[in-house]
Write a protein that holds these residues in place. Structure first.
Motif, PDB file in Angstrom:
ATOM      1  N   SER A  73       0.858  -1.178   0.000  1.00 58.97           N
ATOM      2  CA  SER A  73       0.000   0.000   0.000  1.00 58.97           C
ATOM      3  C   SER A  73       0.898   1.233   0.000  1.00 58.97           C
ATOM      4  O   SER A  73       2.098   1.144   0.277  1.00 58.97           O
ATOM      5  N   TYR A  74       0.312   2.378  -0.321  1.00 63.11           N
ATOM      6  CA  TYR A  74       1.058   3.636  -0.408  1.00 63.11           C
ATOM      7  C   TYR A  74       0.268   4.724   0.309  1.00 63.11           C
ATOM      8  O   TYR A  74      -0.965   4.772   0.208  1.00 63.11           O
ATOM      9  N   ARG A  75       0.977   5.567   1.033  1.00 64.75           N
ATOM     10  CA  ARG A  75       0.339   6.762   1.579  1.00 64.75           C
ATOM     11  C   ARG A  75       1.371   7.881   1.686  1.00 64.75           C
ATOM     12  O   ARG A  75       2.564   7.636   1.836  1.00 64.75           O
ATOM     13  N   HIS A  76       0.877   9.099   1.606  1.00 68.21           N
ATOM     14  CA  HIS A  76       1.708  10.289   1.718  1.00 68.21           C
ATOM     15  C   HIS A  76       1.531  10.818   3.134  1.00 68.21           C
ATOM     16  O   HIS A  76       0.409  11.081   3.559  1.00 68.21           O
ATOM     17  N   GLU A  77       2.637  10.962   3.864  1.00 66.32           N
ATOM     18  CA  GLU A  77       2.563  11.396   5.267  1.00 66.32           C
ATOM     19  C   GLU A  77       3.312  12.714   5.435  1.00 66.32           C
ATOM     20  O   GLU A  77       4.517  12.736   5.699  1.00 66.32           O
ATOM     21  N   LEU A  78       2.589  13.816   5.265  1.00 61.13           N
ATOM     22  CA  LEU A  78       3.199  15.145   5.350  1.00 61.13           C
ATOM     23  C   LEU A  78       3.666  15.506   6.751  1.00 61.13           C
ATOM     24  O   LEU A  78       4.513  16.388   6.900  1.00 61.13           O
ATOM     25  N   ARG A  79       3.155  14.837   7.779  1.00 58.11           N
ATOM     26  CA  ARG A  79       3.630  15.131   9.139  1.00 58.11           C
ATOM     27  C   ARG A  79       5.105  14.777   9.312  1.00 58.11           C
ATOM     28  O   ARG A  79       5.763  15.265  10.229  1.00 58.11           O
ATOM     29  N   LEU A  80       5.647  13.941   8.420  1.00 55.65           N
ATOM     30  CA  LEU A  80       7.066  13.589   8.485  1.00 55.65           C
ATOM     31  C   LEU A  80       7.906  14.345   7.459  1.00 55.65           C
ATOM     32  O   LEU A  80       9.116  14.147   7.377  1.00 55.65           O
ATOM     33  N   ALA A  81       7.276  15.223   6.687  1.00 56.44           N
ATOM     34  CA  ALA A  81       7.995  16.024   5.699  1.00 56.44           C
ATOM     35  C   ALA A  81       8.571  17.269   6.365  1.00 56.44           C
ATOM     36  O   ALA A  81       8.006  17.774   7.344  1.00 56.44           O
ATOM     37  N   PRO A  82       9.680  17.780   5.847  1.00 53.31           N
ATOM     38  CA  PRO A  82      10.183  19.056   6.375  1.00 53.31           C
ATOM     39  C   PRO A  82       9.242  20.184   5.954  1.00 53.31           C
ATOM     40  O   PRO A  82       8.452  20.021   5.030  1.00 53.31           O
ATOM     41  N   SER A  83       9.341  21.318   6.620  1.00 49.03           N
ATOM     42  CA  SER A  83       8.560  22.472   6.181  1.00 49.03           C
ATOM     43  C   SER A  83       9.143  22.986   4.865  1.00 49.03           C
ATOM     44  O   SER A  83      10.324  22.766   4.557  1.00 49.03           O
ATOM     45  N   ASP A  84       8.329  23.671   4.111  1.00 53.15           N
ATOM     46  CA  ASP A  84       8.764  24.215   2.829  1.00 53.15           C
ATOM     47  C   ASP A  84       9.929  25.191   3.020  1.00 53.15           C
ATOM     48  O   ASP A  84      10.915  25.141   2.285  1.00 53.15           O
ATOM     49  N   GLU A  85       9.829  26.061   4.013  1.00 53.69           N
ATOM     50  CA  GLU A  85      10.871  27.059   4.267  1.00 53.69           C
ATOM     51  C   GLU A  85      12.189  26.395   4.653  1.00 53.69           C
ATOM     52  O   GLU A  85      13.257  26.787   4.182  1.00 53.69           O
ATOM     53  N   LEU A  86      12.112  25.391   5.504  1.00 51.62           N
ATOM     54  CA  LEU A  86      13.313  24.697   5.958  1.00 51.62           C
ATOM     55  C   LEU A  86      14.000  23.975   4.805  1.00 51.62           C
ATOM     56  O   LEU A  86      15.215  24.086   4.617  1.00 51.62           O
ATOM     57  N   LEU A  87      13.223  23.255   4.010  1.00 57.94           N
ATOM     58  CA  LEU A  87      13.785  22.526   2.879  1.00 57.94           C
ATOM     59  C   LEU A  87      14.400  23.475   1.858  1.00 57.94           C
ATOM     60  O   LEU A  87      15.494  23.228   1.347  1.00 57.94           O
ATOM     61  N   ALA A  88      13.722  24.571   1.575  1.00 57.23           N
ATOM     62  CA  ALA A  88      14.237  25.548   0.606  1.00 57.23           C
ATOM     63  C   ALA A  88      15.562  26.138   1.088  1.00 57.23           C
ATOM     64  O   ALA A  88      16.510  26.268   0.300  1.00 57.23           O
ATOM     65  N   ALA A  89      15.646  26.491   2.359  1.00 54.46           N
ATOM     66  CA  ALA A  89      16.883  27.061   2.901  1.00 54.46           C
ATOM     67  C   ALA A  89      18.036  26.062   2.810  1.00 54.46           C
ATOM     68  O   ALA A  89      19.166  26.425   2.460  1.00 54.46           O
ATOM     69  N   TYR A  90      17.756  24.802   3.094  1.00 58.28           N
ATOM     70  CA  TYR A  90      18.806  23.777   3.024  1.00 58.28           C
ATOM     71  C   TYR A  90      19.252  23.556   1.579  1.00 58.28           C
ATOM     72  O   TYR A  90      20.453  23.502   1.294  1.00 58.28           O
ATOM     73  N   LYS A  91      18.296  23.452   0.671  1.00 63.09           N
ATOM     74  CA  LYS A  91      18.642  23.210  -0.741  1.00 63.09           C
ATOM     75  C   LYS A  91      19.433  24.368  -1.340  1.00 63.09           C
ATOM     76  O   LYS A  91      20.259  24.159  -2.220  1.00 63.09           O
ATOM     77  N   LYS A  92      19.175  25.586  -0.857  1.00 64.46           N
ATOM     78  CA  LYS A  92      19.892  26.757  -1.366  1.00 64.46           C
ATOM     79  C   LYS A  92      21.241  26.943  -0.682  1.00 64.46           C
ATOM     80  O   LYS A  92      21.959  27.895  -0.965  1.00 64.46           O
ATOM     81  N   GLY A  93      21.596  26.038   0.230  1.00 63.46           N
ATOM     82  CA  GLY A  93      22.888  26.104   0.905  1.00 63.46           C
ATOM     83  C   GLY A  93      22.939  27.118   2.033  1.00 63.46           C
ATOM     84  O   GLY A  93      24.016  27.443   2.525  1.00 63.46           O
ATOM     85  N   LYS A  94      21.794  27.606   2.471  1.00 68.77           N
ATOM     86  CA  LYS A  94      21.756  28.589   3.560  1.00 68.77           C
ATOM     87  C   LYS A  94      21.884  27.933   4.931  1.00 68.77           C
ATOM     88  O   LYS A  94      22.127  28.617   5.916  1.00 68.77           O
ATOM     89  N   LEU A  95      21.703  26.602   4.990  1.00 70.90           N
ATOM     90  CA  LEU A  95      21.809  25.860   6.248  1.00 70.90           C
ATOM     91  C   LEU A  95      22.772  24.696   6.073  1.00 70.90           C
ATOM     92  O   LEU A  95      22.745  24.012   5.049  1.00 70.90           O
ATOM     93  N   SER A  96      23.586  24.451   7.074  1.00 74.16           N
ATOM     94  CA  SER A  96      24.426  23.248   7.072  1.00 74.16           C
ATOM     95  C   SER A  96      23.531  22.045   7.359  1.00 74.16           C
ATOM     96  O   SER A  96      22.394  22.202   7.832  1.00 74.16           O
ATOM     97  N   TRP A  97      24.066  20.856   7.113  1.00 73.67           N
ATOM     98  CA  TRP A  97      23.307  19.650   7.426  1.00 73.67           C
ATOM     99  C   TRP A  97      22.956  19.621   8.910  1.00 73.67           C
ATOM    100  O   TRP A  97      21.828  19.303   9.285  1.00 73.67           O
ATOM    101  N   GLU A  98      23.896  19.933   9.761  1.00 73.24           N
ATOM    102  CA  GLU A  98      23.673  19.876  11.205  1.00 73.24           C
ATOM    103  C   GLU A  98      22.547  20.828  11.631  1.00 73.24           C
ATOM    104  O   GLU A  98      21.702  20.470  12.444  1.00 73.24           O
ATOM    105  N   THR A  99      22.550  22.036  11.080  1.00 72.03           N
ATOM    106  CA  THR A  99      21.498  23.006  11.405  1.00 72.03           C
ATOM    107  C   THR A  99      20.152  22.534  10.872  1.00 72.03           C
ATOM    108  O   THR A  99      19.131  22.605  11.565  1.00 72.03           O
ATOM    109  N   TYR A 100      20.162  22.046   9.627  1.00 69.98           N
ATOM    110  CA  TYR A 100      18.933  21.525   9.025  1.00 69.98           C
ATOM    111  C   TYR A 100      18.367  20.365   9.853  1.00 69.98           C
ATOM    112  O   TYR A 100      17.179  20.324  10.153  1.00 69.98           O
TER     113      TYR A 100
END
Length: 144
Positions: free
Chosen positions: A59-86
């Motif tokens: 079976s398949y389900r999408h569980e957004l409660r385990l997804a990062p926030s949009d702002e957090l993910l965007a900052a990490y992908k743009k290199g504004k956050l280190s892995w440790e901070t993320y």
């Protein structure tokens, strides 16, 4: 209880679905924030739900409660956050969502947490699995 994790990038469809099928898991839990992007290839939501069912009897389900926030993910992908901070910020996000109490352990028994990263080293799926294991106890986390 077993909780698996998997990422799809740098894997062919044959390798990805082979790992899922041979794991013996019964549920694929998509933890990505965006699961309909053209970049997702064979793991776009509707295709993935079909393939999981037809190829892996899962079976398949999408569980957004385990997804990062949009702002957090965007900052990490743009290199504004280190892995440790993320990683620390992501754990605060899921802690604030009270995932250890709002989600039910039985819904994750023999499940696979999915995201895009090829390995669990720098991936939120590993952090989520470890967080749930610490909160629920008696969970073996297996990275596919």
């Amino acid at each position: 209880m077993k909780l698996f994790t998997i990422g799809f990038t740098k894997k062919s469809a044959a390798e990805f679905f082979g790992l899922l099928r041979h794991s013996g898991a019964t549920t694929l839990v998509d933890t990505r924030l965006n699961n309909v992007s053209q970049l997702a290839g064979f793991t776009k939501r509707d295709d993935l739900q079909f393939f999981a069912r037809e190829l892996c009897d899962m079976s398949y389900r999408h569980e957004l409660r385990l997804a990062p926030s949009d702002e957090l993910l965007a900052a990490y992908k743009k290199g504004k956050l280190s892995w440790e901070t993320y990683a620390g910020a992501y754990l605060e996000v899921i802690r604030g969502r009270h995932v250890e109490t709002s989600l039910r352990p039985e819904d994750f028994d023999n499940a696979v947490l999915l995201c895009s990263e090829p390995t669990p080293d720098h991936c939120h799926r590993r952090l989520a699995a470890e967080y749930l294991a610490a909160g629920w106890g008696d969970i073996e986390v297996i990275h596919l």
